[in-house]
Design an enzyme around this catalytic site. Structure first.
Site, mmCIF file in Angstrom:
data_model
loop_
_atom_site.group_PDB
_atom_site.id
_atom_site.type_symbol
_atom_site.label_atom_id
_atom_site.label_comp_id
_atom_site.label_asym_id
_atom_site.label_seq_id
_atom_site.Cartn_x
_atom_site.Cartn_y
_atom_site.Cartn_z
ATOM 1 N N CYS A 258 3.324 29.612 -15.390
ATOM 2 C CA CYS A 258 2.818 30.076 -16.683
ATOM 3 C C CYS A 258 2.301 28.880 -17.458
ATOM 4 O O CYS A 258 2.970 28.371 -18.377
ATOM 5 C CB CYS A 258 3.920 30.802 -17.427
ATOM 6 S SG CYS A 258 4.352 32.293 -16.543
ATOM 7 N N PRO B 191 0.815 -1.217 0.000
ATOM 8 C CA PRO B 191 0.000 0.000 0.000
ATOM 9 C C PRO B 191 0.849 1.268 0.000
ATOM 10 O O PRO B 191 1.907 1.309 0.617
ATOM 11 C CB PRO B 191 -0.757 -0.106 1.331
ATOM 12 C CG PRO B 191 0.204 -0.844 2.212
ATOM 13 C CD PRO B 191 0.917 -1.829 1.326
ATOM 14 N N GLY B 192 0.405 2.275 -0.713
ATOM 15 C CA GLY B 192 1.045 3.583 -0.661
ATOM 16 C C GLY B 192 0.021 4.615 -0.218
ATOM 17 O O GLY B 192 -0.006 5.082 0.917
ATOM 18 N N ARG B 193 -0.893 4.905 -1.136
ATOM 19 C CA ARG B 193 -1.894 5.952 -0.918
ATOM 20 C C ARG B 193 -2.700 5.749 0.373
ATOM 21 O O ARG B 193 -2.968 6.701 1.106
ATOM 22 C CB ARG B 193 -2.854 5.955 -2.102
ATOM 23 C CG ARG B 193 -3.825 7.122 -2.145
ATOM 24 C CD ARG B 193 -4.855 6.893 -3.250
ATOM 25 N NE ARG B 193 -4.299 6.460 -4.492
ATOM 26 C CZ ARG B 193 -3.917 7.267 -5.490
ATOM 27 N NH1 ARG B 193 -4.092 8.556 -5.386
ATOM 28 N NH2 ARG B 193 -3.411 6.771 -6.606
ATOM 29 N N TYR C 216 1.774 10.780 -3.453
ATOM 30 C CA TYR C 216 1.984 11.292 -4.819
ATOM 31 C C TYR C 216 1.876 12.820 -4.852
ATOM 32 O O TYR C 216 1.450 13.403 -5.844
ATOM 33 C CB TYR C 216 1.015 10.623 -5.805
ATOM 34 C CG TYR C 216 1.056 9.110 -5.684
ATOM 35 C CD1 TYR C 216 2.175 8.418 -6.127
ATOM 36 C CD2 TYR C 216 0.026 8.399 -5.080
ATOM 37 C CE1 TYR C 216 2.262 7.035 -5.973
ATOM 38 C CE2 TYR C 216 0.095 7.022 -4.929
ATOM 39 C CZ TYR C 216 1.212 6.344 -5.386
ATOM 40 O OH TYR C 216 1.290 4.987 -5.222
ATOM 41 N N TYR D 94 -4.291 14.480 -13.501
ATOM 42 C CA TYR D 94 -5.423 13.538 -13.514
ATOM 43 C C TYR D 94 -6.760 14.231 -13.309
ATOM 44 O O TYR D 94 -7.767 13.545 -13.102
ATOM 45 C CB TYR D 94 -5.292 12.515 -12.382
ATOM 46 C CG TYR D 94 -3.957 11.862 -12.214
ATOM 47 C CD1 TYR D 94 -3.433 11.013 -13.188
ATOM 48 C CD2 TYR D 94 -3.209 12.058 -11.048
ATOM 49 C CE1 TYR D 94 -2.213 10.389 -12.999
ATOM 50 C CE2 TYR D 94 -1.992 11.432 -10.864
ATOM 51 C CZ TYR D 94 -1.501 10.599 -11.847
ATOM 52 O OH TYR D 94 -0.293 9.978 -11.656
ATOM 53 N N ARG E 116 -1.133 16.401 -9.167
ATOM 54 C CA ARG E 116 -2.287 15.516 -9.391
ATOM 55 C C ARG E 116 -3.501 16.213 -10.032
ATOM 56 O O ARG E 116 -4.121 15.656 -10.943
ATOM 57 C CB ARG E 116 -2.693 14.820 -8.096
ATOM 58 C CG ARG E 116 -1.544 13.988 -7.484
ATOM 59 C CD ARG E 116 -1.990 13.059 -6.358
ATOM 60 N NE ARG E 116 -2.738 11.943 -6.874
ATOM 61 C CZ ARG E 116 -4.041 11.826 -6.826
ATOM 62 N NH1 ARG E 116 -4.762 12.766 -6.244
ATOM 63 N NH2 ARG E 116 -4.645 10.783 -7.340
HETATM 64 N N1 LLP Z 1 2.814 -1.573 -6.004
HETATM 65 C C1 LLP Z 1 3.126 -1.274 -7.288
HETATM 66 C C2 LLP Z 1 3.817 -2.259 -8.118
HETATM 67 C C3 LLP Z 1 2.780 -0.014 -7.796
HETATM 68 O O1 LLP Z 1 3.076 0.280 -9.066
HETATM 69 C C4 LLP Z 1 2.119 0.925 -6.970
HETATM 70 C C5 LLP Z 1 1.748 2.249 -7.482
HETATM 71 C C6 LLP Z 1 1.832 0.563 -5.645
HETATM 72 C C7 LLP Z 1 2.194 -0.699 -5.195
HETATM 73 C C8 LLP Z 1 1.140 1.489 -4.679
HETATM 74 O O2 LLP Z 1 -0.125 1.849 -5.098
HETATM 75 P P1 LLP Z 1 -1.120 2.641 -4.092
HETATM 76 O O3 LLP Z 1 -1.381 1.734 -2.925
HETATM 77 O O4 LLP Z 1 -0.435 3.878 -3.660
HETATM 78 O O5 LLP Z 1 -2.304 2.909 -4.907
HETATM 79 N N2 LLP Z 1 0.717 8.908 -9.362
HETATM 80 C C9 LLP Z 1 -0.594 8.286 -9.237
HETATM 81 C C10 LLP Z 1 -0.522 6.910 -8.637
HETATM 82 C C11 LLP Z 1 0.391 5.951 -9.397
HETATM 83 C C12 LLP Z 1 0.558 4.641 -8.724
HETATM 84 C C13 LLP Z 1 1.731 3.910 -9.253
HETATM 85 N N3 LLP Z 1 1.959 2.625 -8.669
HETATM 86 C C14 LLP Z 1 -1.513 9.207 -8.431
HETATM 87 O O6 LLP Z 1 -1.091 10.296 -8.055
HETATM 88 O O7 LLP Z 1 -2.678 8.894 -8.233
#
Ligand code: LLP
Length: 442
Positions: A369, A288-290, A398, A330, A326
């Site tokens: 700009c 998990p990241g987000r 992010y 997006y 973001r």
């Molecule tokens: N594992 C892999 C292999 C990934 O590519 C990613 C995210 C994660 C885990 C973590 O995903 P999360 O749990 O954070 O959803 N820049 C974009 C998000 C791109 C995600 C890329 N990969 C944004 O700002 O929404």
């Protein structure tokens, strides 16, 4: 849940008021809540407890070493996708055995670092391989085999597969469609496993999926994991015993109040599918990241001007798409609200269209700009004036990691708050920093 809230007209991060932070550190500044980071990690670990999950925080979402350290100290592993991210994970005190390495384009230096457990090109100690290299193609596994043979080690490899499920909040963050560059088909995975069976340099022991990001329902996870469990059975019957299954990340964050499902909503559907594997000794991994970092951070910006055109009112701030890309990239929604408000404007919820007396419709924009340089468009906000501070919520994931120096503006400062104390964890970049790599310019 997060520890950013309004009390008596002031925004607080845990026990510190946002306006005090601005007085001390200036703007634009990312502010992280230590308590929120840890809470999310623990919530996830608890929710998936029946499968004893190995949670690897996705470094790309919020890579500040101090953020990583807060999670490493609570037992998290780290999911990295580059030499730089691996360097950060090690700098945060993460043992190599708790690092997994993903990404479609790993080079020899990255694979070497992963197999030695060190990013130091001169490292000459004993190899201390990371937990798993998540490989994305047959050619990559061949390359891993070559690098591992050169080092005299056997590389633990998980093959990332594309389970072909539709998931993800935006076209750019879907990863499991026919058009996706990520992973391989199940048949290709079986071929890779067969090709390296018995190899002294590669041990195909894992299956990895990551189906997208900002996924607010358990359905695609259920579908993907059912398919992965089938693949694990198939590989077993063909002679490859899988003892690691990595289900990736993608869990949603609350950009608006209540938007993200609670952890048990995912876990209730996914855990029963994984339990039989766990009982056979398979290690279940999550990335998990987000979900951990999103609501753990806000971006504080200062209003420079309020400019009215016949059509619109623009609130012009000291940062925009350079600090938080973001919305521009997006069209992402981030709740934006003044850090100080009157009692009638204390937000009970973070919502797209708050209804309160006296709000005005504005575009919150940055100084760059570029017409795409906005943080929020057509948004109802309490009236603001130059000098006021705005908080951009759910910016922890992010946010800083995609910040850039467009228009030669230095990167924002980062501050960590824990209880009643705050500390600078990345200083604001100066204009000298901005040109520092241009040789002979300084
Ligand atoms: N594992 C892999 C292999 C990934 O590519 C990613 C995210 C994660 C885990 C973590 O995903 P999360 O749990 O954070 O959803 N820049 C974009 C998000 C791109 C995600 C890329 N990969 C944004 O700002 O929404």
């Amino acid at each position: 849940m997060d520890l950013f809230c309004y009390r008596e007209g002031r925004l607080w991060c845990e026990g510190v008021a946002a306006d005090e932070l601005v007085g001390r550190y200036g703007t634009p500044t990312y502010v992280y809540s230590h308590g929120t980071l840890v809470h999310h990690l623990e919530e996830l670990t608890r929710g998936f407890a029946p499968v004893d999950p190995f949670v690897c925080f996705s470094v790309k979402s919020c890579p500040n070493v101090h953020v990583l350290r807060a999670l490493v100290e609570r037992g998290a592993g780290m999911d990295v996708v580059s030499l730089g991210e691996m360097h950060r994970a090690l700098a945060a005190g993460c043992p190599p055995e708790r690092i997994v390495f993903a990404g479609v384009g790993k080079d020899d230096a990255e694979l070497r670092a992963a197999l030695l457990g060190s990013t130091d090109p001169a490292y000459a100690g004993p190899p201390r391989p990371i937990a798993m290299i998540n490989a994305e193609s047959a050619a990559e596994v061949d390359r891993i085999s070559r690098v591992a043979a050169g080092l005299g080690v056997r590389a633990g490899v998980a093959v990332r597969v594309n389970p072909l499920v539709e998931a993800g909040g935006h076209a750019y963050i879907k990863t499991a469609t026919h058009a996706s560059k990520f992973g391989v088909t199940f048949d290709q995975c079986a071929q890779i496993a067969a090709a390296h069976r018995g190899s002294p340099s590669v041990w195909v022991r894992g299956v990895h999926v990551h189906i997208g990001s900002s996924i607010a329902t358990a359905d695609p996870y259920e579908e993907a994991i059912r398919r992965v469990v089938g693949l694990v059975e198939r590989l077993g019957s063909e002679g490859t015993a899988i003892d690691h299954v990595d289900i990736g990340g993608g869990f949603a964050a609350d950009y608006t109040t209540g938007q993200a499902p609670a952890v048990p909503t995912y876990a209730q559907r996914v855990v029963p599918l994984l339990l039989p594997l766990r009982r056979r000794g398979v290690r279940v991994m999550l990335e998990p990241g987000r979900m951990i970092a999103g609501n753990s951070g806000v971006l504080l910006v200062r209003v420079l001007y309020v400019k009215r055109s016949p059509e619109k009112t623009f609130v012009i701030c000291d940062a925009g798409m350079n600090a938080l890309l973001r919305p521009a990239l997006y069209d992402a929604f981030h709740f934006v609200w003044p850090a100080r408000v009157g009692p009638e404007h204390t937000p009970a919820r973070r919502e797209r269209a708050p209804e309160m007396p006296g709000l005005v419709s504005v575009d919150v924009v940055g100084p760059l700009c570029e017409s795409g340089d906005f943080l929020a468009r057509d948004r109802a906000l309490p009236p603001v004036e130059p000098g006021d501070v705005l908080a951009v919520f759910t910016a922890g994931a992010y946010g800083m990691s995609m910040a850039n120096r467009y228009n030669s503006r230095g990167l924002p400062a980062e501050v960590m708050v824990s209880g009643e104390s705050s500390r600078l964890v990345r200083r604001r970049e100066t204009i000298d920093d901005v040109i520092a790599h241009e040789l002979g310019a300084g």
